[in-house]
Design a protein around this motif. Structure first.
Motif, PDB file in Angstrom:
ATOM      1  N   SER A 299      47.847  30.202  40.553  1.00 25.50           N
ATOM      2  CA  SER A 299      47.231  29.854  41.618  1.00 25.50           C
ATOM      3  C   SER A 299      47.290  31.310  42.699  1.00 25.50           C
ATOM      4  O   SER A 299      48.382  31.614  42.720  1.00 25.50           O
ATOM      5  N   PHE A 300      46.229  31.674  43.324  1.00 25.50           N
ATOM      6  CA  PHE A 300      46.311  32.992  43.841  1.00 25.50           C
ATOM      7  C   PHE A 300      47.143  32.809  45.053  1.00 25.50           C
ATOM      8  O   PHE A 300      47.912  33.700  45.451  1.00 25.50           O
ATOM      9  N   ARG A 301      47.250  31.574  45.515  1.00 24.05           N
ATOM     10  CA  ARG A 301      48.056  31.348  46.778  1.00 24.05           C
ATOM     11  C   ARG A 301      49.305  30.920  46.791  1.00 24.05           C
ATOM     12  O   ARG A 301      50.203  31.385  47.405  1.00 24.05           O
TER      13      ARG A 301
ATOM     14  N   ALA B  70      41.465  24.804  48.415  1.00 21.80           N
ATOM     15  CA  ALA B  70      41.317  26.054  47.371  1.00 21.80           C
ATOM     16  C   ALA B  70      40.122  26.704  47.607  1.00 21.80           C
ATOM     17  O   ALA B  70      39.988  27.988  47.535  1.00 21.80           O
TER      18      ALA B  70
ATOM     19  N   ASN C  51      40.039  28.858  50.651  1.00 18.76           N
ATOM     20  CA  ASN C  51      41.094  29.887  50.504  1.00 18.76           C
ATOM     21  C   ASN C  51      40.568  30.863  49.147  1.00 18.76           C
ATOM     22  O   ASN C  51      41.531  31.890  48.888  1.00 18.76           O
TER      23      ASN C  51
ATOM     24  N   ASP D 252      40.666  30.033  46.182  1.00 18.83           N
ATOM     25  CA  ASP D 252      41.983  30.150  45.171  1.00 18.83           C
ATOM     26  C   ASP D 252      41.125  29.578  43.858  1.00 18.83           C
ATOM     27  O   ASP D 252      41.435  28.375  43.615  1.00 18.83           O
TER      28      ASP D 252
END
Lengths: 296, 305
Positions: free
Chosen positions: B79-81, B264, B267, B269
């Protein structure tokens, strides 16, 4: 599933004592009137609306509806957190909702009908491929499908129409294919083929017209579904974006003020319910007449 | 029967394969994730290294093979976040979603079955008309509005129930009623239609002639006959509820997959988006498959046709 199945055949008497051709039972006059009203609001929105929908008026912030204490006839349905007239915003919302729903139904219908016609008429590999893709598109709940597409394509009116088209074309393809498979066995199609007509003219001139009523019924029923999908996406912040106005978007914005100004969430919701119920009633009525066995 | 089973299983696999292609294409449509993941001060060499690590520099068909292999292993990337494996994040959120869908299903059955049966028993009455109105309202009310109105009445005007959160039984009431009411509309109509048909059938007419008590006819014989399509439909409806839960979860801040998916997307993601869509899709398809197979077992006519 046949939603009209609770009705007995005898209920279809209607105005003329016998069967009415256009539908079954009494035509839903109120629903039709609402549909027409919405179309008028969508087409002539700017001319009917008392104010510019995104014009802020800081002297009239969160003004209640006219009949509530503190309200005035200047804003019959009240104003929002920026003093924008609710009635004008509802009319502007009707324009966006109907425009996106209508465009999505037309686009998805066209693509679906073309692919369904090709699959049903050509059969073989084309049919197998198209129908497997249709299955894949129908395997997912449409809101999930729509969200997956929004994630890739983005938001805004154009993208939302595209997303809605991608989620609804498969239903038309499935319907048209099954219609075509049964129509193409009928005598007049065989005759046309014997007479030496080429496949395309046969498909367009002889088969398609016979499937048109079912397509029309599905299309009308689809408008309600499209309105719900668009407003849901807009409510989630993944649909129509400001400064454009949409009922779902207005609801999301008004949510913060629910404790002090109920009208911000009540009116847009009522508009959605009324619009969807009207288009559904119209569609169900058409369906009961054209499709009594409930194949749609 | 075995042939039907194999065909149906084969179809499901093809659908699943198409779905992975679709998700892969969508993932590539979103473009190069490098600027989203790496900080803006990353050097060109860092970027190139990242692209190489994720296989973004290779031809598309090779990328798909890599993607497919990873998906089969449940690896959707980090996950990028949250900097955690996307699949694990989604897996942790599936529990609350399944619970919400399950309780909503129960609400839908408790509302839909009695209403549908009652309407079928009294065709043309005011009761039938009311039930029809109820069903059309249920189909037309978007869940987010139902949810907001319930919050307005039961959490703001008369504050008796929590408007958001998860953990206690009270937290279930408003979200489950919201989603259950929506699902109950179609359950009602389906019960109504099938009961009407069962009541009209020859054996029910016969039992009437024989003087068997009405209550017994309705509850034991007609309902049992109508129940097969209803149960099948309920199974399919459960899949729909998993999808419908997205919006409801958002309204009530329910910590499920839907809420995670929307967050997601907002954002960007994408690993989480892909994992959430794929997991829900597999779940829905599995349920549909099981329902189809069960239906074939219970009603042998299906597999023979």
């Amino acid at each position: 599933m046949s939603a009209a199945a609770g009705e007995r055949p005898g209920d279809a008497g209607g105005l003329f004592g016998g069967r009415i051709r256009a539908g079954a039972g009494r035509p839903p006059l109120f629903a039709t009137a609402i549909c027409l009203l919405l179309v008028v609001a969508a087409l002539g929105g700017g001319a009917i609306a008392p104010y510019v929908p995104d014009e802020a008026d800081f002297t009239a912030i969160l003004a209640p509806p006219a009949w509530v204490e503190g309200g005035s006839l200047a804003h019959p349905l009240g104003t929002d957190q920026l003093g924008r007239d609710m009635l004008s915003r509802l009319i502007a919302g009707a324009r966006i909702s109907l425009l996106t729903a209508g465009a999505a139904v037309l686009a998805g219908g066209t693509v679906g009908v073309a692919l369904g016609l090709a699959a049903g008429y050509l059969g073989g590999v084309v049919e197998a491929v198209v129908m497997r893709v249709v299955d894949a598109f129908l395997a997912l709940p449409f809101i999930l499908m729509a969200l997956a597409f929004v994630a890739a394509l983005g938001t805004g009116i154009g993208n939302i129409i595209l997303v809605m088209m991608l989620t609804n074309w498969a239903r038309y393809a499935r319907l048209v294919r099954s219609e075509v498979v049964s129509i193409k066995k009928r005598d007049f199609v065989l005759l046309a083929r014997v007479a030496g007509l080429r496949p395309l003219p046969i498909a367009l001139r002889h088969i398609l017209p016979n499937a048109l009523t079912s397509i029309l019924v599905l299309g009308v029923l689809d408008v309600g579904r499209a309105i719900i999908l668009e407003s849901s996406l807009s409510f989630l912040g993944l649909g129509i974006q400001p400064p454009d106005v949409s009922w779902g978007l207005a609801l999301a914005e008004g949510r913060t003020y629910m404790t002090v100004a109920w009208w911000l969430t009540v009116w847009p919701g009522l508009a959605i319910v009324l619009a969807v119920m009207s288009f559904n009633a119209l569609g169900e009525w058409l369906k009961a007449g054209f499709d009594p066995r409930g194949r749609l | 029967m075995a042939r039907f089973l194999l065909t149906r299983l084969g179809q499901a696999l093809v659908t699943l394969a198409l779905l992975t292609v679709l998700i892969f294409v969508l993932a590539r449509l979103t473009g190069d994730p490098t600027p989203l993941v790496l900080p803006s001060e990353a050097t060109e060499a860092d970027r190139a290294f990242f692209r190489q690590q994720y296989g973004l520099d290779r031809p598309v068909h090779e990328q798909y093979v890599v993607f497919l292999r990873n998906v089969l292993r449940g690896d959707f990337g980090i996950s990028f976040r949250y900097r955690e494996p996307a699949f694990d994040l989604v897996l942790a959120a599936i529990g609350p979603t399944l619970q919400l869908a399950g309780v909503s299903m129960l609400v839908a059955i408790l509302l839909g079955l009695p209403l549908g049966i009652a309407a079928a028993l009294r065709p043309g009455s005011w009761l039938a008309a009311t039930v029809r109105g109820y069903a059309s309202l249920g189909q037309a009310m978007p869940t987010f509005w139902t949810g907001l109105m319930l919050i307005f009445v039961f959490a703001i005007s008369i504050p008796v129930l929590p408007s958001s959160g998860y953990g206690t039984a009270a937290n279930f009431v408003l979200p489950a009623v919201t989603l259950g009411f929506y699902a109950s509309a179609s359950v009602t109509m389906l019960t109504w239609a099938n009961m009407t048909e069962a009541l009209r059938s020859d054996f029910v007419q016969m039992e009437r002639v024989l003087g068997i008590p009405r209550r017994l006819i309705v509850l034991k014989h007609a309902l049992r006959n109508a129940s097969l399509p209803i149960v099948t439909y309920l199974g399919l409806q459960f899949g729909l509820l998993l999808g419908g839960a997205v919006v409801t979860e958002r309204v009530f801040a329910w910590p499920g997959v839907g809420q995670m998916l929307v967050d997601a997307i907002l954002n960007r993601d994408y690993p989480v988006v892909q994992a959430a869509v794929m997991l829900t899709a597999v779940l829905v398809m599995t349920i549909n498959l099981v329902v189809d197979l069960l239906y074939a077992v219970l009603d042998p006519r299906v597999s023979r046709s």
